[in-house]
Design a protein around this motif. Sequence first.
Motif, short mmCIF file in Angstrom:
data_model
loop_
_atom_site.label_atom_id
_atom_site.label_comp_id
_atom_site.label_asym_id
_atom_site.label_seq_id
_atom_site.Cartn_x
_atom_site.Cartn_y
_atom_site.Cartn_z
N LEU A 134 0.82 -1.23 0.00
CA LEU A 134 0.00 0.00 0.00
C LEU A 134 0.85 1.27 0.00
N VAL A 135 2.14 1.16 -0.33
CA VAL A 135 2.97 2.37 -0.36
C VAL A 135 2.35 3.45 -1.25
N TYR A 136 1.58 3.01 -2.25
CA TYR A 136 0.99 4.04 -3.14
C TYR A 136 -0.05 4.87 -2.42
N ASN A 137 -0.51 4.40 -1.27
CA ASN A 137 -1.39 5.26 -0.46
C ASN A 137 -0.60 6.31 0.31
N TYR A 138 0.70 6.13 0.38
CA TYR A 138 1.54 7.03 1.18
C TYR A 138 2.45 7.90 0.32
N PHE A 139 3.12 7.27 -0.66
CA PHE A 139 4.01 8.06 -1.50
C PHE A 139 3.21 8.96 -2.42
N ASP A 140 3.60 10.21 -2.45
CA ASP A 140 2.97 11.13 -3.40
C ASP A 140 3.83 11.19 -4.66
N ILE A 141 4.13 10.03 -5.19
CA ILE A 141 4.88 9.94 -6.45
C ILE A 141 4.20 8.88 -7.31
N ASP A 142 4.51 8.85 -8.59
CA ASP A 142 3.90 7.86 -9.47
C ASP A 142 4.27 6.44 -9.02
N THR A 143 3.26 5.59 -8.90
CA THR A 143 3.51 4.24 -8.37
C THR A 143 2.69 3.19 -9.11
N LEU A 144 3.33 2.08 -9.37
CA LEU A 144 2.64 0.92 -9.96
C LEU A 144 2.72 -0.23 -8.98
N GLU A 145 1.62 -0.93 -8.82
CA GLU A 145 1.64 -2.13 -7.98
C GLU A 145 1.90 -3.33 -8.88
N SER A 146 2.95 -4.08 -8.56
CA SER A 146 3.28 -5.22 -9.44
C SER A 146 2.71 -6.50 -8.87
N ALA A 147 2.73 -7.56 -9.67
CA ALA A 147 2.37 -8.88 -9.16
C ALA A 147 3.46 -9.33 -8.19
#
Lengths: 356, 246
Positions: free
Chosen positions: B55-68
């Motif tokens: 869930l880092v994309y809920n915290y980082f305010d940078i472009d993020t992709l969740e991978s498999a």
Amino acid sequence: MKRLMSGNAAAGEAAVLAGCTCYFGYPITPQNELTEYMAKRIPEIGGVFIQSESEIAAINMVLGASVAGARAMTSSSGPGISLKQEGISYLAADELPAVILNMVRGGPGMGNISPAQSDYLQATRGGGHGDYRTIVLAPSSVQEIADLMPLAFDLAEKYRNPVVVLGDGMLGQMMEPVSFDHITRGETYPKDYILTGAKGRASRMVRSLLFDVKEEEEHNWKLSRKYQRIEQNEVRYETYLIEDAKMVVVAYGTSARIAKGAIARLRQENLKVGMIRPVTLWPFPAKIIQEAAKQIPDFFVFEMSAGQLIEDVRLALEGKGHVHFYGRPGGIIPTPVELYRIISRHYYQAERSRKS
Amino acid sequence: MKKVYSRPRSLKETHFHYCPGCGHAIVNRLLAEVVDEMDLRDTAICVAPAGCGMLVYNYFDIDTLESAHGRGAAVATGIKRVRPENLVFSYQGDGDLAAIGTAESFHAANRGELITVIFVNNGVYGMTGGQMAPTTVIDQVTTTTPGGRASDQAGHPVRMCEVLAVLDGTSYLERVAVNKPAAIVAAKKAIIKAFQHQLNRTGFSMVEVLSPCPTNWKMGPIEACKWIDDVMTKHFPLGVVKEVKC
Ligand SMILES: Cc1ncc(C[n+]2csc(CCOP(=O)(O)OP(=O)(O)O)c2C)c(N)n1
Ligand code: SF4
Ligand SMILES: [Mg+2]
């Protein structure tokens, strides 16, 4: 100008002309000529070619290249396509475009390296986990492989969905004259979802984890609505001599080529046989089959498998018409003469049972 | 008055979901600080894992992709090759990087991909409830090694920095910890170094972070921090494992 090329190489050339700049792949017969073609061709356009450590890595590199905004593809055959299913499911869930080419070989398991059509259900039912579909294009000649590549990339971007080009070992490895004169990069689609770094805008995230079941359901319905749009707009097929037909062959790809040869013989004997050739296997051309069933009583499904396409034909017919079947699984390539004999037997039997 | 501590720009204004005493929260914050201080927010792209860090994309305010699960290094490869001007890093746990994703990690390192891997080693599968990880130490009790990890049955803890160090594609590999202030300062320095290696196009870089998982270690946060010093670092010595000239 026409060039004599294998289907595999033609797929590569057409992909590059269609704007593909990234190719990731792992060797497997019968599609190695494509990987090797791209190893030479992609560097010429300053693109990205990687021979990956596995098909799993390749499809994930495709996903990375796609989310970074590039037109990316991979190719493989049966066993490798099975490994790619994880990534294809993620591409569908993330709504990312990608083109995956499968030159199908005999299976299951390691099977063999001869042409087959045994991955039909895997390709048309999503193939991986979850409620999703891939668009599936089925060329039946080297020229059509080239013609369909730009469409594959366009559809992938238009709908932000993986597109599978389903060939077989025969189409991949045989050489035919092919023209690329008309093949260009197609449409440009907005790329407001890609990751470029958050300069001057809010940060973006691309993900498929939706812990909230309501959110996940909504996402599934959103995908489902997209698939309905695809079903409405993107069905493609060819009809051949169906106007006066009493029996219609349904076949795709290499089988359709063989069927044309058989039909030519059948017509010489005045047997009224035609053909419907699906070009999109998903979305499936169900309507034209339903339409045809209003006049034509008998449908003859022919495929190089033990019976997969037949499921879609039965679903399309909804109990109407008689369904005949001839399949050769395991990498066998039936001859037109063989098919001609089988069809004519079925044709006469059907005629007799109609009369009685 | 001088402000000495505030929320990094690259961290969204929200609460972490991590358990109390979890090392992930510290690593997230360090990364955001480094991205700010090196002025990389505009170009940074993060690849998130399957695992507690997902869930880092809920915290980082940078472009993020969740991978498999485990595929971070392959996905990051695809992104970086298309966008060589961006800073691309993957954030991965020990199960993600060193079990299911071993092949992708190993070969990205071997190709010398110009990416950085932030490898959070907490010795267990945190997210799925504390099963054995490839980095679980000998005799450590987990839900799938109820009698403690026995090497004859379950193998040995994997030292990924050392494994990758033999590959010519790697340029910077350091093992740090986030169990005490001095260690945290060192961890931040290591992340900066790793990013510098990427920006200078030296090679593949990775920072392995020994990180407490009090919940699945069945310890209090303080005890968990102490266990890193007393037990974990005996199997996983801290320090620079490999550094080529940058
Ligand atoms: C293919 C696949 N297998 C299994 C899982 C379930 N799963 C999610 S996270 C995880 C392990 C996470 O452990 P680790 O990588 O050590 O990260 P941590 O949670 O400890 O930070 C597993 C097995 C999955 N998401 N995908
Ligand atoms: S389970 Fe462990 S790793 Fe996961 S959030 Fe809790 S403490 Fe952190
Ligand atoms: Mg872990």
